[in-house]
Design a protein around this motif. Structure first.
Motif, mmCIF file in Angstrom:
data_model
loop_
_atom_site.group_PDB
_atom_site.id
_atom_site.type_symbol
_atom_site.label_atom_id
_atom_site.label_comp_id
_atom_site.label_asym_id
_atom_site.label_seq_id
_atom_site.Cartn_x
_atom_site.Cartn_y
_atom_site.Cartn_z
ATOM 1 N N VAL A 53 0.827 -1.298 0.093
ATOM 2 C CA VAL A 53 0.039 0.200 0.062
ATOM 3 C C VAL A 53 0.925 1.465 0.044
ATOM 4 N N THR A 54 0.224 2.335 -0.529
ATOM 5 C CA THR A 54 0.740 3.594 -0.094
ATOM 6 C C THR A 54 -0.084 4.344 0.929
ATOM 7 N N VAL A 55 0.475 4.538 1.983
ATOM 8 C CA VAL A 55 -0.161 5.360 2.872
ATOM 9 C C VAL A 55 -0.353 6.927 2.951
ATOM 10 N N HIS A 56 -1.563 7.391 2.936
ATOM 11 C CA HIS A 56 -1.872 8.807 3.073
ATOM 12 C C HIS A 56 -2.581 9.241 4.405
ATOM 13 N N PHE A 57 -2.485 10.525 4.815
ATOM 14 C CA PHE A 57 -2.982 10.891 6.035
ATOM 15 C C PHE A 57 -3.656 12.126 6.016
ATOM 16 N N ALA A 58 -4.870 12.047 6.852
ATOM 17 C CA ALA A 58 -5.653 13.415 6.789
ATOM 18 C C ALA A 58 -6.081 13.664 8.251
ATOM 19 N N GLY A 59 -6.025 14.813 8.742
ATOM 20 C CA GLY A 59 -6.363 15.193 10.039
ATOM 21 C C GLY A 59 -7.826 15.498 10.558
ATOM 22 N N ASP A 60 -8.497 15.508 9.581
ATOM 23 C CA ASP A 60 -9.951 15.867 9.943
ATOM 24 C C ASP A 60 -10.816 15.474 8.831
ATOM 25 N N GLY A 61 -12.083 15.543 8.696
ATOM 26 C CA GLY A 61 -13.043 14.944 7.600
ATOM 27 C C GLY A 61 -12.983 15.968 6.320
ATOM 28 N N GLU A 75 -10.373 17.389 5.275
ATOM 29 C CA GLU A 75 -8.962 16.672 4.645
ATOM 30 C C GLU A 75 -9.297 15.414 3.876
ATOM 31 N N GLY A 76 -10.097 14.744 4.637
ATOM 32 C CA GLY A 76 -10.375 13.385 4.331
ATOM 33 C C GLY A 76 -10.950 13.286 3.074
ATOM 34 N N VAL A 77 -12.017 14.053 3.048
ATOM 35 C CA VAL A 77 -13.036 13.916 1.584
ATOM 36 C C VAL A 77 -12.044 14.361 0.504
ATOM 37 N N GLN A 78 -11.437 15.442 0.683
ATOM 38 C CA GLN A 78 -10.301 15.878 -0.299
ATOM 39 C C GLN A 78 -9.448 15.137 -0.802
ATOM 40 N N ALA A 79 -8.827 14.326 0.080
ATOM 41 C CA ALA A 79 -8.042 13.151 -0.244
ATOM 42 C C ALA A 79 -8.560 11.994 -1.020
ATOM 43 N N ILE A 80 -9.882 11.731 -0.623
ATOM 44 C CA ILE A 80 -10.629 10.803 -1.342
ATOM 45 C C ILE A 80 -10.938 11.331 -2.775
ATOM 46 N N ARG A 81 -11.360 12.623 -2.983
ATOM 47 C CA ARG A 81 -11.387 13.145 -3.983
ATOM 48 C C ARG A 81 -10.320 12.654 -5.262
ATOM 49 N N GLU A 82 -9.018 12.883 -4.589
ATOM 50 C CA GLU A 82 -7.884 12.979 -5.321
ATOM 51 C C GLU A 82 -7.523 11.371 -5.405
ATOM 52 N N GLY A 83 -8.337 10.510 -5.093
ATOM 53 C CA GLY A 83 -7.808 9.091 -5.226
ATOM 54 C C GLY A 83 -6.929 8.489 -4.362
ATOM 55 N N PRO A 126 -12.887 17.026 14.702
ATOM 56 C CA PRO A 126 -13.498 18.514 14.477
ATOM 57 C C PRO A 126 -13.717 18.519 13.024
ATOM 58 N N ASN A 127 -14.227 20.084 12.676
ATOM 59 C CA ASN A 127 -14.513 20.449 11.348
ATOM 60 C C ASN A 127 -15.559 19.301 10.705
ATOM 61 N N MET A 128 -15.099 18.257 10.287
ATOM 62 C CA MET A 128 -16.279 17.359 9.604
ATOM 63 C C MET A 128 -15.822 16.177 10.290
ATOM 64 N N ASP A 129 -17.175 15.411 10.979
ATOM 65 C CA ASP A 129 -16.645 14.202 11.724
ATOM 66 C C ASP A 129 -16.838 13.075 10.717
ATOM 67 N N GLY A 130 -16.715 11.709 11.252
ATOM 68 C CA GLY A 130 -16.692 10.674 10.226
ATOM 69 C C GLY A 130 -17.950 10.167 9.577
ATOM 70 N N TYR A 131 -19.146 10.629 10.250
ATOM 71 C CA TYR A 131 -20.550 10.648 9.709
ATOM 72 C C TYR A 131 -20.503 11.298 8.474
#
Lengths: 124, 206
Positions: A28-36, A38-46, A58-63
């Motif tokens: 795997v290649t591991v990427h990190f995100a510090g909140d929701g 950033e997480g959604v942005q990273a998912i959009r970027e594949g 904070p900012n956006m939770d897992g839900y």
């Protein structure tokens, strides 16, 4: 080809713990995100073909992340890794499209069990 | 509040680690409470700070002068780490607590005391043991002590010991999603304990 794995958690300690729990034999290649957000942005970027997702952030939770994935129809297999082990929390995330739920604290055995059970990681 | 002391300090990484350990422990406690009451417990992000014991009131600033509260404290000790758990209940919580535990007919002073003791032993016990497990420390718990019923926060803090000059405070504000129950759990560690705790935390961070 290495799979893009995203670890989305507001705690740097938890991100590190999660990264250590990824089976070494899994390519795997591991990427990190510090909140929701950033997480959604990273998912959009594949960067999140497989996502290890915390709930309380904070900012956006897992839900929120799960809702965004569904709304935008993003290609991500989500494994929720949370300290919120109430039956309600588990039901909610599964209803929102999460694939599996792992109780914190995470370790390599728990991660390996879920990854092989759901056929995300194929045993060599 | 967070003035530097020559001995006791808290780095960002250490604070983050305490928060994460607490997050896991309070989740276990919330799960037990949710199963007792049949309602979903909202989990906040816990606050971790080094505070002077005189600043304790700021931690409970959410309670106004005229709000009525009840509180319990319980000491714990293990592997040279000692502290006290302080649980403060907003008295408006008792009506729903009694209903959800089917003790509505018993909402007397004593009935509320019993509820207070039951819920606090559940929440405090699960949190302390949850943190202990992750640090590989077994905490022995002392007897719970009622600091007051139906009084204001200032009286509660007067009743508590003026413990230590500097203390590591972990604050968790529990609320419930669809019922009117809210309480604050504070875990306060003695100044000496913080050094040992930080060593254990650094080991985890390594």
């Amino acid at each position: 080809m290495a799979i893009n794995v995203l670890i989305c958690d507001d705690s740097s300690f938890a991100r590190k713990q999660m990264a250590r729990a990824i089976p070494p034999e899994w390519e795997v290649t591991v990427h990190f995100a510090g909140d929701g957000v950033e997480g959604v942005q990273a998912i959009r970027e594949g960067k999140g073909e497989v996502v290890f997702l915390d709930l309380t952030m904070p900012n956006m939770d897992g839900y929120g992340v799960l809702e965004a994935i569904r709304k935008e129809d993003l290609p991500a297999m989500v494994i929720v890794v949370s300290g919120d082990i109430q039956p309600d929390a588990q039901q909610r995330v599964m209803a929102l499209g999460a694939m599996a739920f792992i109780k914190k604290p995470i370790d390599a055995d728990k991660a390996r069990a879920v990854l092989t059970d759901y056929g995300i990681m194929v045993r060599a | 509040m967070n003035t530097a002391s020559p001995t006791v300090t808290l780095s960002d990484d250490q604070r983050d680690c305490y928060q994460e350990l607490t997050n896991v422990a309070m989740g276990q406690a919330a799960d037990r409470l949710a199963r007792l009451l049949g309602e979903y417990v909202v989990l906040p992000i816990p606050r971790v700070n080094l505070i002077e014991s005189s600043d304790l009131r700021m931690a409970l600033e959410g309670y106004g002068e005229d709000s009525s509260v009840s509180a319990v404290c319980q000491g714990f000790i293990g592997s040279g780490i000692a502290g006290e758990a302080l649980l403060v209940f907003n008295d408006t919580s008792f009506k729903d607590l009694a209903r959800l535990t089917r003790r509505e007919q018993d909402l007397t002073h004593n009935g509320q005391l019993e509820l207070l003791m039951d819920v606090s032993s559940l929440l405090i016990g699960a949190c302390i043991q949850g943190i202990g497990e992750q640090l590989e420390v077994h905490f022995n718990q002392g007897h719970p002590v009622v600091l007051g019923q139906h009084c204001n926060v200032r009286d509660i803090l007067k009743a508590g010991n003026e413990l230590w000059t500097k203390t590591l405070a972990i604050e968790i504000h529990y609320t419930m999603e669809s019922v009117n129950v809210d309480c604050d759990l504070l875990l306060l560690f003695t100044e000496d304990s913080v050094l040992r705790l930080n060593q254990k935390i650094d080991y985890l961070l390594d």
